[in-house]
Design an enzyme around this catalytic site. Structure first.
Site, PDB file in Angstrom:
ATOM      1  N   GLU A 132       9.901   1.921   5.643  1.00 54.86           N
ATOM      2  CA  GLU A 132       8.750   1.632   6.116  1.00 54.86           C
ATOM      3  C   GLU A 132       9.282   1.373   7.610  1.00 54.86           C
ATOM      4  OE1 GLU A 132       5.695  -0.188   5.449  1.00 54.86           O
ATOM      5  OE2 GLU A 132       6.578  -0.813   7.311  1.00 54.86           O
ATOM      6  N   ARG A 140      -3.480  -9.905  -1.362  1.00 56.59           N
ATOM      7  CA  ARG A 140      -2.292  -8.351  -1.104  1.00 56.59           C
ATOM      8  C   ARG A 140      -1.408  -8.723  -1.633  1.00 56.59           C
ATOM      9  NH1 ARG A 140      -6.646  -5.539   2.263  1.00 56.59           N
ATOM     10  NH2 ARG A 140      -4.880  -3.990   2.293  1.00 56.59           N
ATOM     11  N   TYR A 191     -14.796 -13.946  -2.114  1.00 58.60           N
ATOM     12  CA  TYR A 191     -13.981 -13.625  -4.055  1.00 58.60           C
ATOM     13  C   TYR A 191     -12.894 -14.591  -4.192  1.00 58.60           C
ATOM     14  CZ  TYR A 191     -11.589 -10.281  -2.357  1.00 58.60           C
ATOM     15  OH  TYR A 191     -10.375  -8.607  -2.200  1.00 58.60           O
ATOM     16  N   ASP A 237      -4.720   6.070   2.540  1.00 59.18           N
ATOM     17  CA  ASP A 237      -4.896   6.046   3.581  1.00 59.18           C
ATOM     18  C   ASP A 237      -4.669   7.283   4.470  1.00 59.18           C
ATOM     19  OD1 ASP A 237      -6.482   3.720   3.235  1.00 59.18           O
ATOM     20  OD2 ASP A 237      -6.055   2.647   4.403  1.00 59.18           O
TER      21      ASP A 237
HETATM   22  C1  LIG Z   1     -11.654  -5.295   5.331  1.00 54.93           C
HETATM   23  C2  LIG Z   1     -10.659  -4.643   4.142  1.00 54.93           C
HETATM   24  C3  LIG Z   1     -10.344  -5.111   3.059  1.00 54.93           C
HETATM   25  C4  LIG Z   1     -10.834  -3.860   1.834  1.00 54.93           C
HETATM   26  N1  LIG Z   1     -10.764  -4.833   0.288  1.00 54.93           N
HETATM   27  C5  LIG Z   1      -9.761  -3.528  -0.138  1.00 54.93           C
HETATM   28  C6  LIG Z   1     -10.735  -3.573  -1.628  1.00 54.93           C
HETATM   29  O1  LIG Z   1     -11.296  -5.214  -1.724  1.00 54.93           O
HETATM   30  N2  LIG Z   1     -10.091  -3.310  -2.879  1.00 54.93           N
HETATM   31  C7  LIG Z   1      -9.142  -1.726  -2.223  1.00 54.93           C
HETATM   32  O2  LIG Z   1      -8.435  -0.678  -3.191  1.00 54.93           O
HETATM   33  N3  LIG Z   1      -8.352  -1.663  -0.960  1.00 54.93           N
HETATM   34  C8  LIG Z   1      -9.615  -2.362  -0.371  1.00 54.93           C
HETATM   35  N4  LIG Z   1      -9.448  -2.028   1.586  1.00 54.93           N
HETATM   36  C9  LIG Z   1      -8.800  -0.334   1.567  1.00 54.93           C
HETATM   37  C10 LIG Z   1      -6.793  -0.930   1.889  1.00 54.93           C
HETATM   38  O3  LIG Z   1      -6.510  -1.736   2.334  1.00 54.93           O
HETATM   39  C11 LIG Z   1      -6.162  -0.162   2.456  1.00 54.93           C
HETATM   40  O4  LIG Z   1      -6.953   1.139   1.525  1.00 54.93           O
HETATM   41  C12 LIG Z   1      -4.903  -0.233   1.129  1.00 54.93           C
HETATM   42  O5  LIG Z   1      -4.165  -1.036   1.499  1.00 54.93           O
HETATM   43  C13 LIG Z   1      -4.213   1.864   2.019  1.00 54.93           C
HETATM   44  O6  LIG Z   1      -2.877   1.484   1.308  1.00 54.93           O
HETATM   45  P1  LIG Z   1      -1.951   2.349   2.172  1.00 54.93           P
HETATM   46  O7  LIG Z   1      -0.453   1.937   1.851  1.00 54.93           O
HETATM   47  O8  LIG Z   1      -2.173   4.338   2.043  1.00 54.93           O
HETATM   48  O9  LIG Z   1      -2.101   2.177   3.409  1.00 54.93           O
HETATM   49  P2  LIG Z   1      -0.989   1.046   4.537  1.00 54.93           P
HETATM   50  O10 LIG Z   1      -1.400  -0.093   3.919  1.00 54.93           O
HETATM   51  O11 LIG Z   1      -1.598   0.822   5.615  1.00 54.93           O
HETATM   52  O12 LIG Z   1       0.395   1.131   4.657  1.00 54.93           O
HETATM   53  C14 LIG Z   1       1.050   2.232   5.584  1.00 54.93           C
HETATM   54  C15 LIG Z   1       2.345   1.480   5.674  1.00 54.93           C
HETATM   55  O13 LIG Z   1       3.268   2.439   6.270  1.00 54.93           O
HETATM   56  C16 LIG Z   1       3.909   2.276   7.113  1.00 54.93           C
HETATM   57  N5  LIG Z   1       3.983   2.858   8.609  1.00 54.93           N
HETATM   58  C17 LIG Z   1       3.107   2.862   9.189  1.00 54.93           C
HETATM   59  N6  LIG Z   1       3.693   4.381   9.853  1.00 54.93           N
HETATM   60  C18 LIG Z   1       4.290   4.904   9.774  1.00 54.93           C
HETATM   61  C19 LIG Z   1       6.277   5.343  10.114  1.00 54.93           C
HETATM   62  N7  LIG Z   1       5.471   6.860  10.673  1.00 54.93           N
HETATM   63  N8  LIG Z   1       7.371   5.375   9.103  1.00 54.93           N
HETATM   64  C20 LIG Z   1       6.880   4.532   8.331  1.00 54.93           C
HETATM   65  N9  LIG Z   1       6.090   3.980   7.762  1.00 54.93           N
HETATM   66  C21 LIG Z   1       5.269   3.668   8.469  1.00 54.93           C
HETATM   67  C22 LIG Z   1       2.707   0.927   7.599  1.00 54.93           C
HETATM   68  O14 LIG Z   1       3.844  -0.077   8.121  1.00 54.93           O
HETATM   69  C23 LIG Z   1       2.933  -0.135   6.644  1.00 54.93           C
HETATM   70  O15 LIG Z   1       3.507  -0.319   5.656  1.00 54.93           O
HETATM   71  C24 LIG Z   1      -9.980  -2.621   2.163  1.00 54.93           C
HETATM   72  C25 LIG Z   1      -9.702  -2.726   3.023  1.00 54.93           C
HETATM   73  C26 LIG Z   1     -10.229  -3.545   4.596  1.00 54.93           C
HETATM   74  C27 LIG Z   1     -10.078  -3.285   5.613  1.00 54.93           C
END
Ligand SMILES: Cc1cc2nc3c(=O)[nH]c(=O)nc-3n(C[C@H](O)[C@H](O)[C@H](O)COP(=O)(O)OP(=O)(O)OC[C@H]3O[C@@H](n4cnc5c(N)ncnc54)[C@H](O)[C@@H]3O)c2cc1C
Length: 396
Positions: free
Chosen positions: A32, A106, A215, A301
């Site tokens: 991370e 979260r 909510y 994502d």
């Molecule tokens: C307004 C809003 C509301 C939402 N509501 C919901 C909801 O109600 N329900 C739901 O399911 N989803 C919801 N989402 C979507 C959800 O937030 C994301 O889809 C989710 O957080 C994605 O998780 P992730 O781990 O894939 O990515 P991220 O949460 O972006 O995590 C990526 C991680 O990788 C790290 N990182 C980045 N680049 C590197 C690198 N090169 N090397 C090492 N580490 C790195 C970052 O620091 C971070 O910790 C919402 C999003 C938004 C914007």
């Protein structure tokens, strides 16, 4: 000797992938880039499809201690304040889908995933380590991390978010899309709100060019608020979060009902502050090659960033991880084939959720005759329109 997976990113997706890989008897090294594991102060809705995955990992008890269980999903007109339709959640969702529809802070979700990894000797979590590139040869994938360290593994999972470095190298498809949608978010203490502004439901307020969601989270002690408006994003897009300003938000809401304006104005007095997040996404996934190639897979994502209008982005990351567990457990197959199996079983569902999220955004923000038709349909069909069986049942 166990095989070893390298995971880039320690968000919800990365931690879920680590749990999944450990359960498939792989050793895990997670990297991370931040100096600590943390999540923003915002809420997240988890549909029954996601709760079932967490339960299968034995997380029902810690989940139960921190969630809120909303009784109803309501759709209301942001202009008149009138209710347009409702879908019963609570035990109705449990009976329909075998698990509850819950809401969670979260940070609470992140902590319980982290806690599940803490005492696993096969899992190594590394902070302050950004993954900058990878190379593959002879059945080994090698990542380069900040400080120019080289680390070898049998597979790499890019769970490094919407601006993923792993994706950039694998697909070379440029930056994510600027959507023109901005999410204002706040978290408040329910006890510090007047009673009429507290909630135990999920309410979606639908208005022209905007919508708002409220909510409860953390056993109902806190209320999560999100207002999505349309407008140009702040210039500095690399920082996801910007100090937001209440008068700007109120200007967007000037034609909305007094309840919504009141709620928004009560945020500072109820221990909250508005933050601003430009919404980024990508076009829906079109093939399994966009989720896995060789010894590298994408998850969450990094693979399928979506607009948050179906509340399933983190949910799909957790479902990805559950599927990754099944694929990594196929110990007779080559690792590359296991990752292709993972991608094969995930890409269409992720694409469908991305598409539906896009469509929801158009419906939520509709104007004119489309808005009129939407409101009429919600009044007449209510729960039938608001339920999403294919999604919550977990089938394609
Ligand atoms: C307004 C809003 C509301 C939402 N509501 C919901 C909801 O109600 N329900 C739901 O399911 N989803 C919801 N989402 C979507 C959800 O937030 C994301 O889809 C989710 O957080 C994605 O998780 P992730 O781990 O894939 O990515 P991220 O949460 O972006 O995590 C990526 C991680 O990788 C790290 N990182 C980045 N680049 C590197 C690198 N090169 N090397 C090492 N580490 C790195 C970052 O620091 C971070 O910790 C919402 C999003 C938004 C914007």
């Amino acid at each position: 000797m166990n095989k070893q997976v390298l995971i880039a990113g320690g968000g919800i997706g990365g931690l879920a992938a680590a749990i999944a890989a450990a359960r498939a008897d792989w050793d895990v090294r997670l990297f991370e880039r931040a100096s600590q594991f943390s999540e923003v102060g915002a809420g997240i809705q988890l549909g029954p499809n996601v709760v079932r995955c967490l339960q299968a990992w034995g997380l029902q008890r810690p989940l139960q201690q921190v969630i809120a269980s909303p009784g109803t999903l309501r759709a209301c007109c942001a202009v008149t304040g009138q209710e347009l339709g409702r879908l019963p959640l609570g035990m109705d969702a449990v009976h329909r889908y075998g698990a509850a529809y819950v809401t969670i802070h979260r940070a609470d979700l992140h902590s319980l995933l982290l806690e599940a990894l803490r005492n696993q000797p096969s899992v190594h979590l590394n902070l302050n380590q950004s993954v900058s590139s990878y190379a593959e040869s002879d059945g080994v994938v090698t990542i380069r991390t900040s400080g120019d360290k080289l680390i070898e593994g049998d597979a790499l999972i890019g769970a490094d978010g919407v601006r993923s470095k792993v994706r950039a190298q694998m697909l070379d498809d440029g930056p994510p899309r600027i959507t023109g949608h901005l999410a204002y978010r706040a978290m408040v203490r329910q006890a510090q709100l007047p009673k009429r502004l507290r909630t135990s439901d999920v309410t979606a307020w639908l208005g022209p060019h905007l919508h708002a969601i409220q909510y409860p989270v953390r056993r109902g002690e806190l209320q999560n608020l999100v207002v999505i408006v349309q407008g140009p994003a702040p210039e500095d897009l690399d920082r996801w979060d910007h100090a937001a300003n209440l008068p700007d938000l109120l200007a967007h809401l000037k034609d909305t009902c007094s309840y919504l304006q009141d709620l928004v104005q009560h945020v500072p007095g109820a221990g909250g502050e508005w933050r601003l997040w430009p919404v980024a996404d990508r076009a829906p996934v079109t093939s399994l090659n966009q989720m896995a190639q060789g010894l590298v897979g994408l998850l969450g994502d990094a693979a399928h960033p979506m607009r948050p209008y179906l509340a399933q982005g983190a949910g799909m990351a957790i479902e990805d991880a559950a599927e990754l567990q099944s694929a990594l457990s196929m110990h007779d197959l080559d690792v590359g084939l296991r990752l292709r199996r993972y991608a094969l079983n995930r890409w269409q569902r992720n694409a469908r959720v991305q598409e539906r999220s896009l469509r929801n955004g158009r419906i939520f923000h509709a104007t004119g005759v489309v808005r009129w038709g939407r409101d009429l349909s919600l009044r007449m069909l209510g729960s039938r329109l608001m339920d999403v069986p294919w999604l919550y049942q977990g089938n394609i």
